[in-house]
Each structure stands twice: as C-alpha cells, then as structure tokens.
Write an enzyme that holds these catalytic residues in place. Sequence first.
Site: not given
Length: 368
Positions: A102, A199
């Site tokens: 991410c 996340c």
Amino acid sequence: MSESQKKVIVGMSGGVDSSVSAYLLLQQGYKVEGLFMKNWEEDDGEEYCTAAADLADAQAVCDKLGIELHTVNFAAEYWDNVFELFLEEYKAGRTPNPDILCNKEIKFKAFLEFAAEDLGADYIATGHYVRRADVDGKSQLLRGLDGNKDQSYFLYTLSHEQIAQSLFPVGELEKPQVRKIAEELDLITAKKKDSTGICFIGERKFRDFLGRYLPAQPGKILTVDGEEIGTHQGLMYHTLGQRKGLGIGGTKEGSEDPWYVVDKDVENNILIVAQGHDHPRLMSVGLIAQQLHWVNREPLQGTLRCTVKTRYRQTDIPCTVTALDEDRIEVRFDEPVAAVTPGQSAVFYLGEVCLGGGIIEQRLPLQS
C-alpha cells in the site's frame, strides 16, 4: 523558494500522527493542505462507519488548524495494485504484507502523483515514524527516533527520489510527545488509538474477511513425524510460528506443550506442526529474497555485512547478504532465526539507515 511558499500535502488518515504532522509543518512555515484518501469501497455498514468517522476526524483537525482538506478516491488503484496481489500471494500459500504494498502503490505513488500534478504540491507528508537525511545529493531513509514505533520496515520500497519529495515530521519525535502535542492543541484525535489491521481494511476479523474472497481449502494437519492430528480450513489462514486457531490440543501420550505451525506443504495442502516455539523445524539459517528494492537504486554487488528484520518490530539480526543476480539475494544469519515466512519482507539496515529489502522467496531451514 523559501519554506513559507512551499506547499505540502499531508495524508490525513483521521489519526493522531497525521494530525500532529500537519501542525508541525505549519509551525515550520510551509503552506499546508490535507488529503484524505479513500482506498476501499465499503461493502458493510461497520466498515462504512469507520471510514466516515475517520474522514470526520480528519476534517475536524483541518478545521481546527485552519487548513483545507481535499479528498480523493483511490479504491480502483488499491484493488488493482494492492488487493489482487495480496489475494494471489495468499492463494500461493505465502503471507504477504499489504501495508508495504500500500505504501509502494498508493501513498508514495498514487498520492504523490496526485499531490504534485493535481494539487501543485512541492512535497507530500505522512505520519510515519521515519526520518530522512540528505547525503551527497541523495535522500536516505532513517529509522524513526522512537524505536518502538519505527516504521521504516514498511517503507523500504521507496526510492531516494520519492523520499526527497516526502516529509516525515513525527519521525523526529517519540509517540508520547506526539500525543502530548495533540492534547495541548485539543485535537479530536489526541486520544484515538492507533489503527491496526490491514491498511485501509481496518479492524475486521481477518479470517472472515479473507473467506469472502478465497474459498476454504480444507486439508490435513500433520506433525513433523507425519502423524495426522487434525484438519485445517486453508493454508492461507495460517502463518509460520502461529499457535492460535489451530484447534488441536496435546496428543494422548504426548506432552501438553502448545502446537506451532512450522511449515506449509503448499503442493499437498498440508499444514505441518510441532510442539514448542523453538522447534528446530521452525528455525532458519538464512533466506533467499527477490523483488529487491534498494533505496539508493543501486543493485548490490558482491556481499554486504548488515542487519536484517524478517518481520516488523523484530530485533535486528546480524547477517551477510550475497547477490545471486540482479534481482535475487541470499541472506545468511549469524544465528538461526524462528518463523522466517515466505511472502513477508526482509529489510536491511546499516545502523540507522534503511538500505532497502525484498520479498522472502524461500527460507533456508536449519533442518528439513
């Protein structure tokens, strides 16, 4: 251009670290604006509430600091470049780290490009606990000052060019200082707990979440001696060194010591377990890593003495790294290490400097 004219876009997550980052940058004289990234299309009420609450908190902080908050939807990029890869890795029996992906694909690529091109930013900033240093015209990534919170492990894929465009204000502070600043400013995020979980997917139960996207694949659980003692619902639900969630007790005549996952036989869909957290089968003398990223963009030549982490918050392990070719390295630990997990990242350090890292392709077992 003086700092006062330089524009910084802060990634505002609705948490305390990004809130204080925005404040510190204002104090340093930058022109500061916030950006809230929506990276996941909610498909359930609970998750929607979390995202909405985070956005509301980010907006409240920006209002209090007197800065503008932009929003952007990167859900398509997240799905294509993070989530699908994450599922592929799990299907292959490996254990990926989505936070690293991410940061690579969203926070320091999609966000960096959007901030520069659409919002005219000179820099982006995040609430990560890392520092940067500029040496001989190249930016280096350093560990955060707070050893407990250092997040350089998650940012090893960044190149020196990306680091040069990024600011990390809280990396110079310890976490209690950050909370204290937020409390003194009476920010709504001052007492908010740190987010955990994947996340952007948040705190939901991981097994339930994974089960939506990957069908269960039941198989046998065998001991290291080949005795069948149970069944698992899918190798993807288990990681090396895990002891919870196996659903097996002590054997009839055996000891009551807890069972640990020591290996996965992906080809035959078998989970291999042993008793005791330091069973020799769980130990590795080294690893092979691929998909390498060096912060200075210079591939390793020959060998390197440094330290390595094979998971977040692990104590550094002294090691010798040898280049096998441009995209693969062999790492030999000075002492055997438990639970080295294919799919996770091996990240290398020289003192305070994060050199880069790679994905663990295979571990070199102490005994097979």
